[in-house]
Design a protein around this motif. Sequence first.
Motif, PDB file in Angstrom:
ATOM      1  N   VAL A   3      -2.627   0.447 -14.280  1.00 14.72           N
ATOM      2  CA  VAL A   3      -1.395   0.867 -13.611  1.00 14.72           C
ATOM      3  C   VAL A   3      -1.514   0.527 -12.135  1.00 14.72           C
ATOM      4  O   VAL A   3      -2.446   0.987 -11.459  1.00 14.72           O
ATOM      5  CB  VAL A   3      -1.124   2.367 -13.805  1.00 14.72           C
ATOM      6  N   LEU A   4      -0.582  -0.268 -11.628  1.00 12.29           N
ATOM      7  CA  LEU A   4      -0.567  -0.696 -10.233  1.00 12.29           C
ATOM      8  C   LEU A   4       0.536   0.055  -9.495  1.00 12.29           C
ATOM      9  O   LEU A   4       1.699   0.005  -9.899  1.00 12.29           O
ATOM     10  CB  LEU A   4      -0.331  -2.204 -10.156  1.00 12.29           C
ATOM     11  N   ILE A   5       0.164   0.729  -8.398  1.00 13.26           N
ATOM     12  CA  ILE A   5       1.114   1.542  -7.649  1.00 13.26           C
ATOM     13  C   ILE A   5       1.120   1.108  -6.186  1.00 13.26           C
ATOM     14  O   ILE A   5       0.163   1.369  -5.453  1.00 13.26           O
ATOM     15  CB  ILE A   5       0.751   3.047  -7.724  1.00 13.26           C
ATOM     16  N   PRO A   6       2.174   0.430  -5.716  1.00 10.91           N
ATOM     17  CA  PRO A   6       2.299   0.156  -4.285  1.00 10.91           C
ATOM     18  C   PRO A   6       2.789   1.417  -3.583  1.00 10.91           C
ATOM     19  O   PRO A   6       3.666   2.128  -4.090  1.00 10.91           O
ATOM     20  CB  PRO A   6       3.356  -0.956  -4.239  1.00 10.91           C
ATOM     21  N   ALA A   7       2.248   1.709  -2.405  1.00  3.69           N
ATOM     22  CA  ALA A   7       2.599   2.963  -1.739  1.00  3.69           C
ATOM     23  C   ALA A   7       2.698   2.757  -0.236  1.00  3.69           C
ATOM     24  O   ALA A   7       1.784   2.203   0.388  1.00  3.69           O
ATOM     25  CB  ALA A   7       1.557   4.037  -2.056  1.00  3.69           C
ATOM     26  N   TYR A   8       3.795   3.221   0.323  1.00  3.09           N
ATOM     27  CA  TYR A   8       3.989   3.202   1.777  1.00  3.09           C
ATOM     28  C   TYR A   8       4.401   4.593   2.228  1.00  3.09           C
ATOM     29  O   TYR A   8       5.439   5.107   1.817  1.00  3.09           O
ATOM     30  CB  TYR A   8       5.041   2.170   2.162  1.00  3.09           C
ATOM     31  N   VAL A  30      -4.123   1.501  -6.501  1.00  2.00           N
ATOM     32  CA  VAL A  30      -3.118   1.847  -5.501  1.00  2.00           C
ATOM     33  C   VAL A  30      -3.261   0.892  -4.325  1.00  2.00           C
ATOM     34  O   VAL A  30      -4.376   0.624  -3.858  1.00  2.00           O
ATOM     35  CB  VAL A  30      -3.291   3.302  -5.012  1.00  2.00           C
ATOM     36  N   VAL A  31      -2.139   0.363  -3.832  1.00  5.59           N
ATOM     37  CA  VAL A  31      -2.151  -0.484  -2.645  1.00  5.59           C
ATOM     38  C   VAL A  31      -1.453   0.265  -1.520  1.00  5.59           C
ATOM     39  O   VAL A  31      -0.244   0.519  -1.585  1.00  5.59           O
ATOM     40  CB  VAL A  31      -1.454  -1.834  -2.896  1.00  5.59           C
ATOM     41  N   ASP A  32      -2.217   0.642  -0.518  1.00  8.12           N
ATOM     42  CA  ASP A  32      -1.676   1.285   0.671  1.00  8.12           C
ATOM     43  C   ASP A  32      -1.082   0.195   1.561  1.00  8.12           C
ATOM     44  O   ASP A  32      -1.801  -0.577   2.177  1.00  8.12           O
ATOM     45  CB  ASP A  32      -2.795   2.042   1.398  1.00  8.12           C
ATOM     46  N   ASP A  33       0.242   0.175   1.641  1.00  8.96           N
ATOM     47  CA  ASP A  33       0.915  -0.895   2.366  1.00  8.96           C
ATOM     48  C   ASP A  33       1.079  -0.541   3.840  1.00  8.96           C
ATOM     49  O   ASP A  33       2.193  -0.458   4.363  1.00  8.96           O
ATOM     50  CB  ASP A  33       2.281  -1.174   1.731  1.00  8.96           C
ATOM     51  N   LYS A  62       6.903  -4.228  -0.053  1.00  9.90           N
ATOM     52  CA  LYS A  62       6.547  -3.906  -1.432  1.00  9.90           C
ATOM     53  C   LYS A  62       6.140  -5.145  -2.220  1.00  9.90           C
ATOM     54  O   LYS A  62       5.204  -5.110  -3.023  1.00  9.90           O
ATOM     55  CB  LYS A  62       7.720  -3.207  -2.122  1.00  9.90           C
ATOM     56  N   GLY A  63       6.869  -6.259  -1.996  1.00 10.08           N
ATOM     57  CA  GLY A  63       6.537  -7.472  -2.732  1.00 10.08           C
ATOM     58  C   GLY A  63       5.122  -7.947  -2.451  1.00 10.08           C
ATOM     59  O   GLY A  63       4.375  -8.307  -3.363  1.00 10.08           O
ATOM     60  N   GLN A  64       4.734  -7.925  -1.167  1.00 13.28           N
ATOM     61  CA  GLN A  64       3.385  -8.360  -0.822  1.00 13.28           C
ATOM     62  C   GLN A  64       2.345  -7.369  -1.334  1.00 13.28           C
ATOM     63  O   GLN A  64       1.246  -7.770  -1.757  1.00 13.28           O
ATOM     64  CB  GLN A  64       3.254  -8.514   0.694  1.00 13.28           C
ATOM     65  N   ALA A  65       2.670  -6.077  -1.322  1.00 12.96           N
ATOM     66  CA  ALA A  65       1.744  -5.080  -1.864  1.00 12.96           C
ATOM     67  C   ALA A  65       1.507  -5.320  -3.353  1.00 12.96           C
ATOM     68  O   ALA A  65       0.375  -5.220  -3.851  1.00 12.96           O
ATOM     69  CB  ALA A  65       2.287  -3.675  -1.624  1.00 12.96           C
ATOM     70  N   LEU A  66       2.574  -5.643  -4.085  1.00 13.26           N
ATOM     71  CA  LEU A  66       2.411  -5.934  -5.509  1.00 13.26           C
ATOM     72  C   LEU A  66       1.567  -7.189  -5.720  1.00 13.26           C
ATOM     73  O   LEU A  66       0.684  -7.210  -6.592  1.00 13.26           O
ATOM     74  CB  LEU A  66       3.784  -6.113  -6.156  1.00 13.26           C
ATOM     75  N   ARG A  67       1.798  -8.224  -4.922  1.00 16.10           N
ATOM     76  CA  ARG A  67       0.995  -9.444  -5.070  1.00 16.10           C
ATOM     77  C   ARG A  67      -0.471  -9.191  -4.722  1.00 16.10           C
ATOM     78  O   ARG A  67      -1.376  -9.763  -5.340  1.00 16.10           O
ATOM     79  CB  ARG A  67       1.564 -10.571  -4.209  1.00 16.10           C
ATOM     80  N   THR A  68      -0.719  -8.354  -3.711  1.00 14.73           N
ATOM     81  CA  THR A  68      -2.107  -8.012  -3.376  1.00 14.73           C
ATOM     82  C   THR A  68      -2.793  -7.357  -4.566  1.00 14.73           C
ATOM     83  O   THR A  68      -3.926  -7.711  -4.924  1.00 14.73           O
ATOM     84  CB  THR A  68      -2.139  -7.076  -2.160  1.00 14.73           C
ATOM     85  N   ALA A  85       4.277   0.812 -11.184  1.00 11.91           N
ATOM     86  CA  ALA A  85       5.063   2.039 -11.078  1.00 11.91           C
ATOM     87  C   ALA A  85       5.205   2.423  -9.610  1.00 11.91           C
ATOM     88  O   ALA A  85       4.369   2.056  -8.778  1.00 11.91           O
ATOM     89  CB  ALA A  85       4.409   3.173 -11.870  1.00 11.91           C
ATOM     90  N   ASP A  86       6.261   3.172  -9.293  1.00 11.44           N
ATOM     91  CA  ASP A  86       6.478   3.640  -7.925  1.00 11.44           C
ATOM     92  C   ASP A  86       5.736   4.943  -7.680  1.00 11.44           C
ATOM     93  O   ASP A  86       5.376   5.670  -8.620  1.00 11.44           O
ATOM     94  CB  ASP A  86       7.975   3.830  -7.654  1.00 11.44           C
ATOM     95  N   CYS A  87       5.551   5.262  -6.409  1.00 12.20           N
ATOM     96  CA  CYS A  87       4.732   6.417  -6.040  1.00 12.20           C
ATOM     97  C   CYS A  87       5.555   7.651  -5.709  1.00 12.20           C
ATOM     98  O   CYS A  87       5.000   8.684  -5.324  1.00 12.20           O
ATOM     99  CB  CYS A  87       3.855   6.064  -4.828  1.00 12.20           C
ATOM    100  N   ASP A  88       6.890   7.583  -5.846  1.00 14.31           N
ATOM    101  CA  ASP A  88       7.747   8.660  -5.350  1.00 14.31           C
ATOM    102  C   ASP A  88       8.209   9.636  -6.409  1.00 14.31           C
ATOM    103  O   ASP A  88       9.142  10.411  -6.195  1.00 14.31           O
ATOM    104  CB  ASP A  88       8.979   8.061  -4.657  1.00 14.31           C
ATOM    105  N   GLY A  89       7.576   9.625  -7.582  1.00 13.01           N
ATOM    106  CA  GLY A  89       7.919  10.591  -8.619  1.00 13.01           C
ATOM    107  C   GLY A  89       9.022  10.150  -9.555  1.00 13.01           C
ATOM    108  O   GLY A  89       9.382  10.892 -10.476  1.00 13.01           O
ATOM    109  N   GLN A  90       9.581   8.945  -9.373  1.00  9.12           N
ATOM    110  CA  GLN A  90      10.659   8.482 -10.247  1.00  9.12           C
ATOM    111  C   GLN A  90      10.158   8.104 -11.637  1.00  9.12           C
ATOM    112  O   GLN A  90      10.930   8.120 -12.587  1.00  9.12           O
ATOM    113  CB  GLN A  90      11.375   7.281  -9.625  1.00  9.12           C
TER     114      GLN A  90
END
Length: 405
Positions: A3-8, A30-33, A62-68, A85-90
């Motif tokens: 599970v890959l989660i981009p997060a800002y 998790v990718v801390d953007d 977000k796009g670059q975080a996903l590619r990372t 998946a998103d990090c905001d509870g959706q």
Amino acid sequence: MVVLIPAYEPDTRLLTLVADLRTAGHDVLVVDDGSGPDHAPLFAAATRLGAHVLTHPRNRGKGQALRTGLAHLAATRPGQDVVCADCDGQHTPTDIDAVAARLAAVPDDTLVLGTRRFTGDVPTRSRVGNTVTRLLFRAVTGTAVHDTQTGLRGYPAAMIPWLLGVRGDRFEYELEILLRATTSGRRIVEHDIATVYLHANASSHFRPVADSLRVYLPLLAFAASSLTAFVLDTVLLLALHATTGNLLLSVIGARAVSCAVNFHLNRRLVFGRTTRAAGHTPRRGAAARYAALALTLLTANYLLLTALTTLGVPLLTAKVLTEATLFATSFEVQRRFVFTTGTLPTMSPARTTPRGKAPQCPSTPPARPTRPQQPSPAPPQPSSPTSDATSHASCSATSPASPRS
């Protein structure tokens, strides 16, 4: 499956999601953007819960975080599928599991969307935005996708190299993936998920004006290219017809010039982004297919113009009606046959474990995580040996071995 989660600048909902996913046995990246030092304790808490965290020194989108994250998985977990998946509870753990299960059942040329039906209390901005994007997407591509803006997506491991070649650094990246999928022979399937918006989606970092322009721009690229060719073709047609009085010669001369311009624009700016990402389409092959299409459209164009002008329709009006009639046909043929590669890239090495089963790392599994508490503001321990987000961490780093001493 990972599970890959981009997060800002996330809040504790990220920790709740990580804890639930780790409890369910999922590996989490998790990718801390570029969230900054104020959020460092939260990402340190995510690491303690068993997630592997990569960090961008600054916000890159977000796009670059996903590619990372995808590049890291391609290097350290080859053959593993990924669910974003998103990090905001959706996105609930139940829905993430459901998308993962659907992903395990589809071929390697298919991506899975977790699709919201937008029922219940949905913010107006989100409802309107998705409706507009959905209608534009269908008008431009001919493909019906109910939720083009969903962040819950499943990608087969074999698709990751192609995903890394798709353009877009921010929110437009996810729409660009769908656009390029429709032009490269990939399939899109949808799986219904819950529609969850917490606090009217106040935590979203989507900028209504700037990010909307980024999202809609790819959808309008083909229309702009066609409009340019249409204006050029019309001006030349009127000029040549006024000079020669011969409709057939005027149509052929104007179309020869406008087709050359349209082919160049579409190959370089519209469909070319896919061909460069998925295996370059030879210019000669694309040109031959485009020439066949142009000849067919030229014949249809002349016959329609002749019929309309014979009925007394003014030439300019007849030209507009003719081009409007042929526009959709031209796009669909170019999308499906002219600028498509017809081949799919494969990942090397190939998947070595069944989908949903991660390769075993030579380490002790982490202790069962507990539900997260508010992280302490104490300075965090680093989540990886380097601050470079694209560094190749070891297998044991992706699946932490034991609690930190």
